[in-house]
Write a protein that holds these residues in place. Structure first.
Motif, PDB file in Angstrom:
ATOM      1  N   ALA A 165       0.911  -1.135  -0.050  1.00 58.85           N
ATOM      2  CA  ALA A 165       0.033  -0.139   0.118  1.00 58.85           C
ATOM      3  C   ALA A 165       1.105   1.161  -0.121  1.00 58.85           C
ATOM      4  O   ALA A 165       1.742   1.419   0.635  1.00 58.85           O
ATOM      5  CB  ALA A 165      -0.900   0.093   1.316  1.00 58.85           C
TER       6      ALA A 165
ATOM      7  N   PHE B 241       1.014   5.489   0.369  1.00 59.30           N
ATOM      8  CA  PHE B 241       0.317   6.636   0.735  1.00 59.30           C
ATOM      9  C   PHE B 241       1.084   7.810   0.347  1.00 59.30           C
ATOM     10  O   PHE B 241       2.278   8.059   0.891  1.00 59.30           O
ATOM     11  CB  PHE B 241      -0.091   6.518   2.132  1.00 59.30           C
TER      12      PHE B 241
ATOM     13  N   SER C  11       1.309  12.394  -0.424  1.00 60.86           N
ATOM     14  CA  SER C  11       0.565  13.681  -0.781  1.00 60.86           C
ATOM     15  C   SER C  11       0.408  14.078  -2.440  1.00 60.86           C
ATOM     16  O   SER C  11       0.797  13.357  -3.188  1.00 60.86           O
ATOM     17  CB  SER C  11       1.592  14.808  -0.405  1.00 60.86           C
TER      18      SER C  11
ATOM     19  N   THR D 261      -1.610  -0.553  -4.228  1.00 60.62           N
ATOM     20  CA  THR D 261      -2.675   0.224  -4.017  1.00 60.62           C
ATOM     21  C   THR D 261      -2.135   1.640  -3.944  1.00 60.62           C
ATOM     22  O   THR D 261      -1.131   1.703  -3.163  1.00 60.62           O
ATOM     23  CB  THR D 261      -3.929  -0.310  -3.154  1.00 60.62           C
ATOM     24  N   LEU D 262      -2.877   2.708  -4.046  1.00 61.55           N
ATOM     25  CA  LEU D 262      -2.478   4.177  -3.908  1.00 61.55           C
ATOM     26  C   LEU D 262      -3.629   4.924  -3.302  1.00 61.55           C
ATOM     27  O   LEU D 262      -4.704   5.023  -3.609  1.00 61.55           O
ATOM     28  CB  LEU D 262      -2.088   4.719  -5.313  1.00 61.55           C
ATOM     29  N   SER D 263      -3.344   5.505  -2.067  1.00 61.66           N
ATOM     30  CA  SER D 263      -4.144   6.527  -1.413  1.00 61.66           C
ATOM     31  C   SER D 263      -3.357   7.689  -1.326  1.00 61.66           C
ATOM     32  O   SER D 263      -2.335   8.134  -0.988  1.00 61.66           O
ATOM     33  CB  SER D 263      -4.476   6.040  -0.105  1.00 61.66           C
ATOM     34  N   ILE D 264      -4.316   8.918  -1.886  1.00 65.64           N
ATOM     35  CA  ILE D 264      -3.744  10.421  -1.521  1.00 65.64           C
ATOM     36  C   ILE D 264      -4.074  10.881  -0.089  1.00 65.64           C
ATOM     37  O   ILE D 264      -5.367  10.904   0.418  1.00 65.64           O
ATOM     38  CB  ILE D 264      -4.335  11.227  -2.639  1.00 65.64           C
ATOM     39  N   GLU D 265      -3.057  11.242   0.452  1.00 69.53           N
ATOM     40  CA  GLU D 265      -3.156  11.850   2.010  1.00 69.53           C
ATOM     41  C   GLU D 265      -3.227  13.199   2.047  1.00 69.53           C
ATOM     42  O   GLU D 265      -2.825  13.983   1.198  1.00 69.53           O
ATOM     43  CB  GLU D 265      -1.787  11.236   2.851  1.00 69.53           C
TER      44      GLU D 265
ATOM     45  N   TYR E 205       5.647  13.870   0.821  1.00 71.13           N
ATOM     46  CA  TYR E 205       5.331  12.905   1.755  1.00 71.13           C
ATOM     47  C   TYR E 205       4.841  11.535   0.959  1.00 71.13           C
ATOM     48  O   TYR E 205       4.196  11.276   0.087  1.00 71.13           O
ATOM     49  CB  TYR E 205       4.105  13.166   2.554  1.00 71.13           C
TER      50      TYR E 205
ATOM     51  N   ARG F  38       4.519   7.406   1.799  1.00 72.48           N
ATOM     52  CA  ARG F  38       4.766   6.007   2.925  1.00 72.48           C
ATOM     53  C   ARG F  38       4.279   4.871   2.095  1.00 72.48           C
ATOM     54  O   ARG F  38       3.237   4.712   1.465  1.00 72.48           O
ATOM     55  CB  ARG F  38       3.482   6.508   3.898  1.00 72.48           C
TER      56      ARG F  38
ATOM     57  N   GLU G 259       3.783   0.695   2.935  1.00 73.96           N
ATOM     58  CA  GLU G 259       3.358  -0.109   3.907  1.00 73.96           C
ATOM     59  C   GLU G 259       3.506  -1.510   3.068  1.00 73.96           C
ATOM     60  O   GLU G 259       2.582  -1.955   2.014  1.00 73.96           O
ATOM     61  CB  GLU G 259       2.285   0.028   4.508  1.00 73.96           C
TER      62      GLU G 259
ATOM     63  N   LYS H 102       6.505  -0.302   7.597  1.00 71.52           N
ATOM     64  CA  LYS H 102       6.023   0.800   7.127  1.00 71.52           C
ATOM     65  C   LYS H 102       7.445   1.746   6.915  1.00 71.52           C
ATOM     66  O   LYS H 102       8.118   1.996   7.704  1.00 71.52           O
ATOM     67  CB  LYS H 102       5.156   1.419   8.143  1.00 71.52           C
TER      68      LYS H 102
END
Length: 428
Positions: A46, A48, A50, A107-111, A118, A120, A122, A131
């Motif tokens: 995963a 994460f 900016s 997978t990608l998530s925008i924080e 930034y 991260r 995991e 992490k």
């Protein structure tokens, strides 16, 4: 800051990086994560990040790899599994590593509400999990965990140490007079490394001019110009802009040659070095004079970045070109007053030029910003610059930069979100 501190700062900032620094940072996080879990079989990855990291990694080429984007960069880092090369991690990818990276699922998530720089990663494996967070600077590991045991834990922003805070504050408080004073006072023996750094940036630019990279901005605009027979200062300005753009043409296309960076950016590093070199060549300046002028441009660039952050909605080529303008003034024998005027001309002209990620059009912006820098200097030499009655321009360069910073940090927040929204919409 004492002279030795300024020299240390320059040497720590003017380092080589392979490819765009946002993919490099992403790959570095992935490599560190792989190192932590060793040969454990990976079950999930995963990422994460900016929005600015995502934006700057989306469209830029990666050396020796046809795929693009932050997930590709992280996957390549995991496939390599060796963080020892730092920001040169993408310098020698093998076909096996490229193929291995392509087989990974991420997978990608925008924080939100995180520093602009930034990333991260995991990883969950069959026996281990980890992490890894890089934030604040492109190679700064601010948080590392292995099997829920915290190994490194620093604030995400650059406030973890007294020395770091003092350095950042010293940069933000540095005046043009301070910068010129340092550029003149530092022993040349401590600045000799700048000549070698210029050679590194010249190499990728020359390689680009001989090839066919990106939009070929530098190569196209060099037509009709002869670097061995520079007939005027205007031609020297143009050749310098062409070389900087050419370096970007190659770098943004994934060329596997290093660039010496400024403020964590190769494009900014090209912008604050190569134009100064060519103007110095035309003026028949010594290596020492050129190095001192580059010292000026580098420091102005670092000061501006300290005020606006390393990643933002404001194009870094613009702020770097402000540094170049000051370097031009230094090389041409001008004074702090002319630098002040050149900065106000730049702020009046190009403030608002957006950053829509790292990609082949960065070369266009570099060339345009350097054309503006030359124009700003020529106006300043004649004593022409706007005052505070002119829009966002302040009564002097410092006030103008404060206004520029406010626009970048406050005024362009929504702009930055809109830019990424458009980019994500086009990539879907």
């Amino acid at each position: 800051m004492e002279i030795k501190d300024v020299v240390r700062l320059l040497k720590s900032e003017m380092i080589p990086a392979m490819g765009c620094t946002e993919p490099a940072a992403s790959a570095l996080a992935g490599a560190k994560a792989r190192e932590l879990i060793g040969d454990d079989c990976i079950k999930s990855i995963a990422v994460f990040a900016s929005r600015d990291i995502v934006k700057n990694a989306m469209g830029v080429g990666i050396p020796d790899c046809e795929r693009r984007g932050i997930l590709t960069a992280v996957a390549l880092g995991i496939a390599k599994g060796d963080s020892s090369k730092d920001l040169n991690i993408l310098s020698d990818l093998t076909q096996e590593e490229v193929e291995k990276a392509a087989s990974l699922s991420l997978t990608l998530s925008i924080e939100e509400n995180v520093p602009q720089l930034y990333i991260r990663v995991e990883i969950t494996g069959e026996s281990h999990s980890c992490k890894v967070l890089i934030s604040g600077e492109h190679n700064r590991f601010s948080h590392i965990e292995l099997d829920n045991k915290v190994l490194v834990d620093l604030p995400a922003g650059l406030t973890e140490s007294k020395s770091r805070c003092e350095e950042s504050q010293a940069l933000m408080q540095m005046t043009l007079s301070d910068i010129v004073g340092y550029s003149n006072a530092i022993p040349f023996s401590d600045l000799a490394f700048i000549s070698k750094d210029i050679d590194v940036n010249l190499a990728i630019a020359r390689h680009s001019l001989e090839g066919e990279y990106g939009l070929q901005v530098g190569k196209t605009l060099m037509e009709g110009l002869d670097e061995n027979n520079i007939r005027s200062l205007d031609e020297a300005f143009r050749i310098g802009a062409c070389y900087a753009a050419a370096g970007s043409d190659a770098r943004m296309s994934g060329c596997s040659m290093p660039v010496i960076i400024n403020s964590g950016s190769g494009n900014q590093g090209l912008t604050v070095t190569l134009p100064i070199y060519w103007v110095g060549r035309y003026l028949k300046c010594s290596d020492e004079a050129i190095a001192r002028a580059v010292c000026t441009s580098e420091l102005v660039g670092l000061v501006l970045t300290a005020r606006k952050d390393r990643l933002s909605a404001l194009c870094g080529a613009f702020t770097a070109a402000i540094g170049t303008a000051c370097g031009y003034v230094f090389l041409l024998g001008g004074d702090v007053r002319q630098m002040d005027m050149a900065i106000r001309n730049m702020v009046a002209n190009l403030t608002g030029i957006i950053c829509d990620g790292a990609k082949n059009t960065c070369a266009l912006k570099i060339y345009s910003c350097l054309e503006a820098a030359a124009m700003s200097v020529k106006l300043a030499q004649k004593g022409h610059s706007p005052g505070k009655e002119s829009g966002i321009v302040g009564s002097d360069s410092l006030e103008s930069i404060l206004h520029l910073t406010k626009i970048s940090s406050e005024g362009m927040e929504k702009t930055d979100k809109t830019i990424l929204s458009i980019m994500l919409g086009q990539s879907s």
